[in-house]
Design a protein around this motif. Sequence first.
Motif, PDB file in Angstrom:
ATOM      1  N   ARG A 202       2.602   7.490  10.223  1.00 33.48           N
ATOM      2  CA  ARG A 202       2.096   6.467  11.098  1.00 33.48           C
ATOM      3  C   ARG A 202       2.892   5.496  11.147  1.00 33.48           C
ATOM      4  NH1 ARG A 202      -3.351   4.199  10.440  1.00 33.48           N
ATOM      5  NH2 ARG A 202      -2.914   4.610   8.367  1.00 33.48           N
ATOM      6  N   GLU A 203       2.957   4.710  12.482  1.00 33.32           N
ATOM      7  CA  GLU A 203       3.815   3.755  12.816  1.00 33.32           C
ATOM      8  C   GLU A 203       2.758   2.602  12.609  1.00 33.32           C
ATOM      9  OE1 GLU A 203       6.075   3.557  16.300  1.00 33.32           O
ATOM     10  OE2 GLU A 203       5.972   1.351  16.463  1.00 33.32           O
ATOM     11  N   ILE A 204       3.168   1.537  11.618  1.00 32.60           N
ATOM     12  CA  ILE A 204       2.058   0.316  11.475  1.00 32.60           C
ATOM     13  C   ILE A 204       2.690  -0.832  11.759  1.00 32.60           C
ATOM     14  CG2 ILE A 204       0.516   1.561   9.911  1.00 32.60           C
ATOM     15  CD1 ILE A 204       2.267   0.673   7.604  1.00 32.60           C
ATOM     16  N   PRO A 205       2.179  -1.820  12.028  1.00 36.77           N
ATOM     17  CA  PRO A 205       2.671  -3.242  12.242  1.00 36.77           C
ATOM     18  C   PRO A 205       3.421  -3.762  11.102  1.00 36.77           C
ATOM     19  CG  PRO A 205       0.423  -3.234  13.006  1.00 36.77           C
ATOM     20  CD  PRO A 205       0.818  -2.097  12.269  1.00 36.77           C
ATOM     21  N   GLY A 206       4.659  -4.480  11.263  1.00 37.25           N
ATOM     22  CA  GLY A 206       5.423  -4.702   9.878  1.00 37.25           C
ATOM     23  C   GLY A 206       4.510  -5.753   8.925  1.00 37.25           C
ATOM     24  N   ASP A 207       3.238  -6.543   9.375  1.00 34.51           N
ATOM     25  CA  ASP A 207       2.576  -7.277   8.341  1.00 34.51           C
ATOM     26  C   ASP A 207       1.638  -6.630   7.844  1.00 34.51           C
ATOM     27  OD1 ASP A 207       1.611  -7.313  10.982  1.00 34.51           O
ATOM     28  OD2 ASP A 207       1.682  -9.508  11.135  1.00 34.51           O
ATOM     29  N   ASP A 208       1.293  -5.246   8.155  1.00 41.24           N
ATOM     30  CA  ASP A 208       0.583  -4.372   7.528  1.00 41.24           C
ATOM     31  C   ASP A 208       0.828  -3.609   6.239  1.00 41.24           C
ATOM     32  OD1 ASP A 208      -1.622  -5.682   8.951  1.00 41.24           O
ATOM     33  OD2 ASP A 208      -2.049  -3.654   9.906  1.00 41.24           O
ATOM     34  N   TYR A 209       2.196  -3.511   6.125  1.00 44.60           N
ATOM     35  CA  TYR A 209       2.489  -2.524   4.959  1.00 44.60           C
ATOM     36  C   TYR A 209       2.475  -3.367   3.538  1.00 44.60           C
ATOM     37  CZ  TYR A 209       7.324  -4.462   4.325  1.00 44.60           C
ATOM     38  OH  TYR A 209       8.447  -5.159   3.977  1.00 44.60           O
ATOM     39  N   VAL A 210       2.358  -2.088   2.742  1.00 48.75           N
ATOM     40  CA  VAL A 210       2.319  -2.682   1.391  1.00 48.75           C
ATOM     41  C   VAL A 210       3.708  -2.350   0.739  1.00 48.75           C
ATOM     42  CG1 VAL A 210       0.986  -2.693  -0.975  1.00 48.75           C
ATOM     43  CG2 VAL A 210      -0.231  -2.470   1.222  1.00 48.75           C
ATOM     44  N   ASN A 211       4.427  -3.166  -0.041  1.00 47.18           N
ATOM     45  CA  ASN A 211       5.732  -2.877  -0.752  1.00 47.18           C
ATOM     46  C   ASN A 211       5.512  -1.874  -1.869  1.00 47.18           C
ATOM     47  OD1 ASN A 211       8.559  -2.782  -1.357  1.00 47.18           O
ATOM     48  ND2 ASN A 211       8.321  -4.905  -2.299  1.00 47.18           N
ATOM     49  N   GLU A 212       5.996  -0.643  -1.716  1.00 48.02           N
ATOM     50  CA  GLU A 212       5.777   0.126  -2.679  1.00 48.02           C
ATOM     51  C   GLU A 212       6.919   0.711  -3.301  1.00 48.02           C
ATOM     52  OE1 GLU A 212       3.252   1.064  -4.781  1.00 48.02           O
ATOM     53  OE2 GLU A 212       2.830   3.170  -4.819  1.00 48.02           O
ATOM     54  N   LYS A 213       7.601  -0.026  -4.307  1.00 43.66           N
ATOM     55  CA  LYS A 213       8.829  -0.189  -4.760  1.00 43.66           C
ATOM     56  C   LYS A 213       9.896   0.107  -3.739  1.00 43.66           C
ATOM     57  CE  LYS A 213       6.960   2.464  -8.682  1.00 43.66           C
ATOM     58  NZ  LYS A 213       5.615   3.229  -8.403  1.00 43.66           N
ATOM     59  N   GLY A 214       9.893  -0.735  -2.834  1.00 40.57           N
ATOM     60  CA  GLY A 214      10.731  -0.962  -1.754  1.00 40.57           C
ATOM     61  C   GLY A 214      10.682   0.021  -0.355  1.00 40.57           C
TER      62      GLY A 214
END
Length: 198
Positions: free
Chosen positions: A83-95
Amino acid sequence: MTPVLDEEEIGILECIKDVQTDRGFHIRDIIKKAKAGYGISRSTVYEIVGYLEFHGLIKTNSSGYRELDEMQAYSVMCPECDREIPGDDYVNEKGRGVCEDCYIEAHQKIKFADPVAVRSKKLFRKQHGFEGTEGLTELQKELYDFILTEGGATPDKISKLFGLKPQETSNQLALLRHCELVKLRKMGEEIYVVPYDS
Ligand SMILES: [Zn+2]
């Protein structure tokens, strides 16, 4: 146009966030960090920084340093669910920039429904003319009402209040989740069950 960043580009973005000070950042530090943390080569760093500059995500400030422009919008593609999600909504999971749902799925101890199950349950209910809480058991309706009224609760709290075993709570919540009446949300270190539309 909002750029959709891939895994390596997110890696670089994370490096910048780590390294950047009030003055900005120096590309030398990004090269070091990207190599150590993500195995990204020097030439790739230059290439990606150029790409991010092109899209206005990186600019050069008055003291000649590069800096991240936090106001510029970008999207990421969740590598788990595409899914395409806005950049401020992602969680950094090991990069890797995964969406909140996939992050929670991966980290919760109780395994909740898979998307196929969600679709079929929703379809089943639709075909049988069920809407909202129609077709649910009394307990499921009570649980749903409680979550609506509270705005959200942890599975643990629900278990205690309703006198259910954790596994039973998890089963009931999975069904409500399949019906897209509730969803999970991570707040701080806790996972909450919240109304689907919230
Ligand atoms: Zn996802």
